[in-house]
Design an enzyme around this catalytic site. Sequence first.
Site, PDB file in Angstrom:
ATOM      1  N   HIS A  40       0.843  -1.210   0.000  1.00  0.00           N
ATOM      2  CA  HIS A  40       0.000   0.000   0.000  1.00  0.00           C
ATOM      3  C   HIS A  40       0.876   1.257   0.000  1.00  0.00           C
ATOM      4  O   HIS A  40       1.250   1.778   1.055  1.00  0.00           O
ATOM      5  CB  HIS A  40      -0.935  -0.017   1.216  1.00  0.00           C
ATOM      6  CG  HIS A  40      -2.025   1.007   1.117  1.00  0.00           C
ATOM      7  ND1 HIS A  40      -3.250   0.827   1.715  1.00  0.00           N
ATOM      8  CD2 HIS A  40      -2.081   2.206   0.494  1.00  0.00           C
ATOM      9  CE1 HIS A  40      -4.010   1.894   1.462  1.00  0.00           C
ATOM     10  NE2 HIS A  40      -3.313   2.742   0.723  1.00  0.00           N
ATOM     11  N   ARG A  79       2.814   8.499  -6.376  1.00  0.00           N
ATOM     12  CA  ARG A  79       2.503   9.788  -7.054  1.00  0.00           C
ATOM     13  C   ARG A  79       3.216   9.920  -8.412  1.00  0.00           C
ATOM     14  O   ARG A  79       2.923   9.194  -9.302  1.00  0.00           O
ATOM     15  CB  ARG A  79       2.850  10.990  -6.161  1.00  0.00           C
ATOM     16  CG  ARG A  79       2.459  10.843  -4.689  1.00  0.00           C
ATOM     17  CD  ARG A  79       1.013  11.096  -4.394  1.00  0.00           C
ATOM     18  NE  ARG A  79       0.778  11.273  -2.980  1.00  0.00           N
ATOM     19  CZ  ARG A  79      -0.340  10.915  -2.350  1.00  0.00           C
ATOM     20  NH1 ARG A  79      -1.333  10.336  -2.991  1.00  0.00           N
ATOM     21  NH2 ARG A  79      -0.485  11.127  -1.061  1.00  0.00           N
ATOM     22  N   ASN A  97      -4.701   6.378  -7.312  1.00  0.00           N
ATOM     23  CA  ASN A  97      -5.298   7.728  -7.225  1.00  0.00           C
ATOM     24  C   ASN A  97      -4.277   8.794  -7.610  1.00  0.00           C
ATOM     25  O   ASN A  97      -3.883   9.638  -6.823  1.00  0.00           O
ATOM     26  CB  ASN A  97      -5.878   7.995  -5.827  1.00  0.00           C
ATOM     27  CG  ASN A  97      -4.868   7.837  -4.705  1.00  0.00           C
ATOM     28  OD1 ASN A  97      -3.934   7.053  -4.799  1.00  0.00           O
ATOM     29  ND2 ASN A  97      -5.038   8.591  -3.640  1.00  0.00           N
ATOM     30  N   LYS A 150      -7.948  -1.392  -7.162  1.00  0.00           N
ATOM     31  CA  LYS A 150      -8.232  -0.672  -5.934  1.00  0.00           C
ATOM     32  C   LYS A 150      -9.588  -0.006  -6.049  1.00  0.00           C
ATOM     33  O   LYS A 150      -9.894   0.640  -7.049  1.00  0.00           O
ATOM     34  CB  LYS A 150      -7.157   0.405  -5.697  1.00  0.00           C
ATOM     35  CG  LYS A 150      -7.430   1.339  -4.517  1.00  0.00           C
ATOM     36  CD  LYS A 150      -7.252   0.649  -3.176  1.00  0.00           C
ATOM     37  CE  LYS A 150      -7.572   1.537  -1.969  1.00  0.00           C
ATOM     38  NZ  LYS A 150      -6.485   2.421  -1.557  1.00  0.00           N
ATOM     39  N   ASP A 170       0.830   2.423   3.829  1.00  0.00           N
ATOM     40  CA  ASP A 170      -0.054   3.461   3.271  1.00  0.00           C
ATOM     41  C   ASP A 170       0.716   4.780   3.150  1.00  0.00           C
ATOM     42  O   ASP A 170       0.214   5.846   3.520  1.00  0.00           O
ATOM     43  CB  ASP A 170      -1.336   3.632   4.100  1.00  0.00           C
ATOM     44  CG  ASP A 170      -2.371   4.474   3.344  1.00  0.00           C
ATOM     45  OD1 ASP A 170      -2.111   4.837   2.188  1.00  0.00           O
ATOM     46  OD2 ASP A 170      -3.424   4.780   3.932  1.00  0.00           O
ATOM     47  N   HIS A 184       2.441  14.220   1.017  1.00  0.00           N
ATOM     48  CA  HIS A 184       1.900  15.496   0.543  1.00  0.00           C
ATOM     49  C   HIS A 184       2.936  16.572   0.845  1.00  0.00           C
ATOM     50  O   HIS A 184       3.896  16.319   1.577  1.00  0.00           O
ATOM     51  CB  HIS A 184       0.598  15.829   1.270  1.00  0.00           C
ATOM     52  CG  HIS A 184      -0.485  14.823   1.047  1.00  0.00           C
ATOM     53  ND1 HIS A 184      -1.213  14.744  -0.122  1.00  0.00           N
ATOM     54  CD2 HIS A 184      -0.972  13.832   1.850  1.00  0.00           C
ATOM     55  CE1 HIS A 184      -2.094  13.762  -0.028  1.00  0.00           C
ATOM     56  NE2 HIS A 184      -1.963  13.182   1.154  1.00  0.00           N
ATOM     57  N   PRO A 218      -5.086  14.354   3.566  1.00  0.00           N
ATOM     58  CA  PRO A 218      -4.893  13.238   4.492  1.00  0.00           C
ATOM     59  C   PRO A 218      -3.767  12.327   4.017  1.00  0.00           C
ATOM     60  O   PRO A 218      -3.636  12.064   2.826  1.00  0.00           O
ATOM     61  CB  PRO A 218      -6.241  12.504   4.439  1.00  0.00           C
ATOM     62  CG  PRO A 218      -6.759  12.778   3.064  1.00  0.00           C
ATOM     63  CD  PRO A 218      -6.217  14.120   2.642  1.00  0.00           C
ATOM     64  N   GLY A 219      -2.950  11.848   4.931  1.00  0.00           N
ATOM     65  CA  GLY A 219      -1.904  10.904   4.547  1.00  0.00           C
ATOM     66  C   GLY A 219      -0.656  11.105   5.384  1.00  0.00           C
ATOM     67  O   GLY A 219      -0.361  12.215   5.827  1.00  0.00           O
TER      68      GLY A 219
HETATM   69  O1  DOR Z   1      -5.069   9.251   4.218  1.00  0.00           O
HETATM   70  C1  DOR Z   1      -5.182   8.898   3.046  1.00  0.00           C
HETATM   71  N1  DOR Z   1      -4.264   9.241   2.124  1.00  0.00           N
HETATM   72  N2  DOR Z   1      -6.235   8.175   2.686  1.00  0.00           N
HETATM   73  C2  DOR Z   1      -6.511   7.921   1.388  1.00  0.00           C
HETATM   74  O2  DOR Z   1      -7.487   7.280   1.106  1.00  0.00           O
HETATM   75  C3  DOR Z   1      -5.643   8.439   0.310  1.00  0.00           C
HETATM   76  C4  DOR Z   1      -4.290   8.687   0.828  1.00  0.00           C
HETATM   77  C5  DOR Z   1      -3.423   9.473  -0.104  1.00  0.00           C
HETATM   78  O3  DOR Z   1      -3.518   9.316  -1.325  1.00  0.00           O
HETATM   79  O4  DOR Z   1      -2.614  10.256   0.394  1.00  0.00           O
HETATM   80 ZN    ZN Z   2      -3.806   4.674   0.723  1.00  0.00          ZN
END
Ligand code: DOR
Ligand code: ZN
Length: 444
Positions: free
Chosen positions: A61, A65, A95, A146, A310, A314, A329-330
């Site tokens: 996960h 980018r 994504n 996904k 995960d 950013h 978020p991330g």
């Molecule tokens: O916290 C998150 N970040 N949740 C997600 O579903 C996407 C992810 C991201 O792409 O940074």
């Molecule tokens: Zn994720």
Amino acid sequence: MPVDLVLSNAKIYTREGVVEAGLAIDNQRISRIAKETNLPQASAKLDLQGCTVLPGLIDMHVHLRDQQLAYKEDFFTGTSAAAAGGVTLTVDMPNNKPVTMSPKSLRERMKIAEKRIIVNAAFYSAFPRKLPELPSIVDEGAVGFKLFLSHRIGGLDIEDDDMLLKAFKRVKGTNAPVTVHAEDRETLENTKKEIKKAGRNDLNAHLEVHSPEAEIKAMRRIVQLVKESRVRAHFCHVSSAAGLGVFLAARKMGVSVSCEVTPHHMLLTQDHLRWCRNLALVNPPLRTGMNVEALWNAITRKSIDVIASDHGPHTIEEKEAESIWNVAPGIPGLETTLPLLLTKVNEGRLALPDLVRMTSEKPAEILCLKDRGSLDEGYFGDLVVVDMNREHKIDASRFLSKAKYSPFDGWEVKGMPTKTFVNGQLVMDDGEIVTEPGTGQIVP
Ligand code: DOR
Ligand code: ZN
């Protein structure tokens, strides 16, 4: 003919347990694990001075980018971070900008990655607009699909159960898994509307929107669809005791599901969100200590299949947005996952075989990655050398990722990756990248 490389004087993690031995690598693969005297002649030799050798982590996960999001992370920086963290294979989420959701978009992404990656990389796709395209995305090399239930990414209308079922049946035909971000969109949106109307703009508001209820509602829906389609489904980042309950009940009934937890959900609570503020904002969010305990109980009982980072990089500006509703978020996790987990091994909280199972063996099994995920003769030389006694203070400003922040910044860890080998080649040595971009391979 001498083999390419012999690593000697090591504690090697094999399926039979840890053995004091050496390891020979030839033509990208492990050719022999044996006592020193039984190893072949080699062109190069490296004394590991008693360090432990583990299978390289397969992080299933990761958001690498690149492309139009390269300002957050790119293939080189993301896979450099992976190498620094002992991760030898990253599995990339779709994504992106453009979204990975067709043979063409996947091919383009792979083409860019090919020249820049330091470790191996595999790719997920989102669902395509036209379902008949699905098998060709797998032919192109996607290892899974996904599905975000929190907001639409890709070609599927996520409100439409019939469409989802049709899509799942198609995926079933390819034998690839569906990996799911399980948060119910409608629940999120309704709560958000109410809370925004009340003029809220605080961290608790985010927690209230991304409730455990939103998680279990989405998970229950997926379980039903998996029962009907018989596809293999993998729940990403399960974060709550309730969500875990849904997963465990489904598994008990024989439904083909697997589950993943992240280090941040294992090691942080909502209190950390208050201390680290937006830097610890992630979806699904950090939960209460009770939920964290539930994850650990499940780990101890061997009910969790996978630990994945995960890795969600950013920019600092995106993390520090004024309004809570605009915070990206991330949490970047590639460089902290293994040190944090080794620390838990040293503390006696986590067993080394469980760590290896959840970070290497199971991801390889779920994604059907051939000849990877353990240290066996004939397998690829994807391995990480760890010094179980090395103490280190996490310093996010020195991350190789472009995202130089972390809720774990300043944490003291014990147990560090010191060398990472990918396809038999040394790519990271004492935190430095020692190879050229393009060393990693696209898998499968
Ligand atoms: O916290 C998150 N970040 N949740 C997600 O579903 C996407 C992810 C991201 O792409 O940074
Ligand atoms: Zn994720």
